[in-house]
Design an enzyme around this catalytic site. Structure first.
Site, short mmCIF file in Angstrom:
data_model
loop_
_atom_site.label_atom_id
_atom_site.label_comp_id
_atom_site.label_asym_id
_atom_site.label_seq_id
_atom_site.Cartn_x
_atom_site.Cartn_y
_atom_site.Cartn_z
N ARG A 1 63.45 50.61 46.12
CA ARG A 1 64.50 51.11 47.00
C ARG A 1 64.94 52.51 46.61
NH1 ARG A 1 69.44 49.43 46.04
NH2 ARG A 1 68.82 47.31 45.55
N TYR B 1 75.22 64.94 70.11
CA TYR B 1 74.44 63.78 70.52
C TYR B 1 75.39 62.61 70.78
CZ TYR B 1 70.55 60.44 70.09
OH TYR B 1 69.61 59.47 70.31
N ASP C 1 73.61 68.94 62.94
CA ASP C 1 72.42 68.27 63.46
C ASP C 1 71.45 69.38 63.89
OD1 ASP C 1 70.51 66.97 65.03
OD2 ASP C 1 71.93 65.52 65.84
N LYS D 1 61.78 63.26 66.15
CA LYS D 1 61.46 64.27 67.15
C LYS D 1 60.32 65.17 66.63
CE LYS D 1 64.76 62.33 69.42
NZ LYS D 1 66.17 62.67 69.32
#
Ligand SMILES: *Cc1c(COP(=O)(O)O)cnc(C)c1O
Length: 398
Positions: free
Chosen positions: A62, A117, A189, A214
């Site tokens: 992890r 967003y 962002d 993206k």
């Protein structure tokens, strides 16, 4: 997840070269060009002494593997020398929520740009409100006027430059200067430009996220988020990722790193094709405005020229006023432009959008139907022919 630059510093190299050489440690890869896909939870310690001291490059799956380390090294090299670390998370939305959670606590105030967003707004208005954080939205074009909205308890200013639908361009360096003067930190962002076209951490941003789903992944085949932080923001960010138990699967890491290697060649093509398409669309009688900061008439063009080194293939257009069925006829006629959410893959997309329904700080009045286009890697003349057929259907329904 901790980091090391396993190939040494690549800061003196140009971005395209860094995309190719970073995150590769040929010796530990036994000569192979690419790092292995490591599936792992348990890491074995050779001696009790090593176990007690947590000695070893890796401790537990992890917390990082050779696969995640390679991707982090490559992303750090791309973000530039202000980047102290990059966290890897399962999606762009989780990058946004984790970045906010790493900084905010009950009683804090948060300023959010009105063009962000939409799921970011839902996180602020729902989840963060429940935990005692108050959000105020502000005009994307506010610039240094943000100073009037900063309160003693304002902890974070969140921006998106430009917004991924309206393409409005905030002046991030001006907003960041005002925020820092009052002790607030800036989260941004940067999915539209990617760190290739804008090094956000060098423009006053403290934490810069990517929906790597993206352009970085680039092939519409992976969900992924990355969170780059400067030295002051990194300790709380890496701690938050650890406490939330966030980790990413090795196959998704592989796809993201594979996409990253060709980011430059894809983005340069997207940019050229999008500009070519914008020039064609600007001459169409059906189109009243091009919303694209790289476009010389765009209100955000001066800021784009100052802060960005390029523009990707995502932009919007405003059509002359028309009934809904004319827009639907246009969309239903297209064959090469797919209709679907997301963007940044190799394929062209088109989607109608309307920001008016969820804006709160500003009114969105474009003066006609709005469409967002992602110009993919197809031949641009084929794409124009597709749109030409769409416009014919649009005009038939006027
Ligand atoms: C798509 C997108 C996100 C969210 O990314 P997911 O990987 O879909 O969660 C965040 N910000 C912007 C600007 C986006 O376009």
């Amino acid at each position: 997840m901790t980091l090391s630059k396993s190939d040494g510093s690549t800061d003196s190299l140009r971005a395209e070269t860094r995309l190719v050489v970073s995150g590769r440690d040929t010796a530990s890869q036994k000569g192979f060009v690419n790092p292995p896909i490591v599936r792992g939870s348990t890491v074995l310690y050779p001696t009790a002494g090593d176990l007690y001291a947590h000695r070893g490059e890796f401790q537990y799956g992890r917390h990082g593997t050779p696969s995640t380390r390679a991707l982090q090294d490559a992303l750090m090299a791309l973000e530039g020398p202000h980047c102290a670390g990059v966290g890897l998370v399962p999606s762009g939305v989780s990058a946004l929520s984790t970045a906010l959670l790493s900084v905010l606590k009950a009683g804090d105030h948060l300023l959010v740009c009105d063009n962000v967003y939409r799921p970011t707004r839902q996180f602020c208005d729902g989840f963060l409100a429940r935990y005692g954080v108050e959000t105020t939205y502000f005009d994307p074009l506010i610039g240094s006027g943000i100073a009037a909205l900063l309160r003693p308890e304002t902890r974070v200013v969140m921006v998106e430059a430009p917004g991924s639908q309206s393409l409005e361009m905030p002046d991030v360096p001006a907003i960041a200067a005002a925020a820092h003067a009052r002790g607030a930190i800036v989260i941004d962002d940067n999915t539209w430009a990617t760190p290739l076209f804008r090094r956000a951490l060098e423009q006053g941003v403290d934490i810069s996220i990517q929906a790597a789903t993206k352009y970085i992944g680039g092939h519409s085949d992976v969900m992924f988020g990355t969170i780059a932080a400067n030295a002051s923001a990194w300790p709380a960010l890496t701690e938050t990722i650890r406490l939330l138990g966030l980790c990413v699967g090795p196959d998704d890491v592989f796809l993201t790193l594979r996409g990253l290697r060709t980011l430059a060649v894809r983005l340069y093509h997207h940019q050229q094709a999008a500009m070519n398409m914008a020039q064609w669309l600007a001459r169409r009688p059906e189109v009243t405005r091009i919303l694209y900061p790289a476009w010389p008439d765009d209100p955000g063009h001066a800021i784009w020229k100052r802060d960005f080194t390029g523009a990707p293939g995502l932009f919007s257009i405003v059509l002359k006023p028309a009934p809904q069925q004319a827009v639907s006829a246009l969309l239903d006629t297209l064959k090469l432009f797919g209709m679907g959410y997301s963007w940044g893959g190799f394929e062209s997309l088109i989607i109608p959008f309307d920001c008016a329904s969820y804006r709160t700080a500003t009114k969105w009045t474009p003066g006609g139907p709005t469409l967002r286009l992602q110009i993919g890697l197809e031949n641009v003349d084929d794409l124009k022919a597709d749109l030409e057929r769409g416009f014919a259907a649009f005009n038939a329904h006027q």
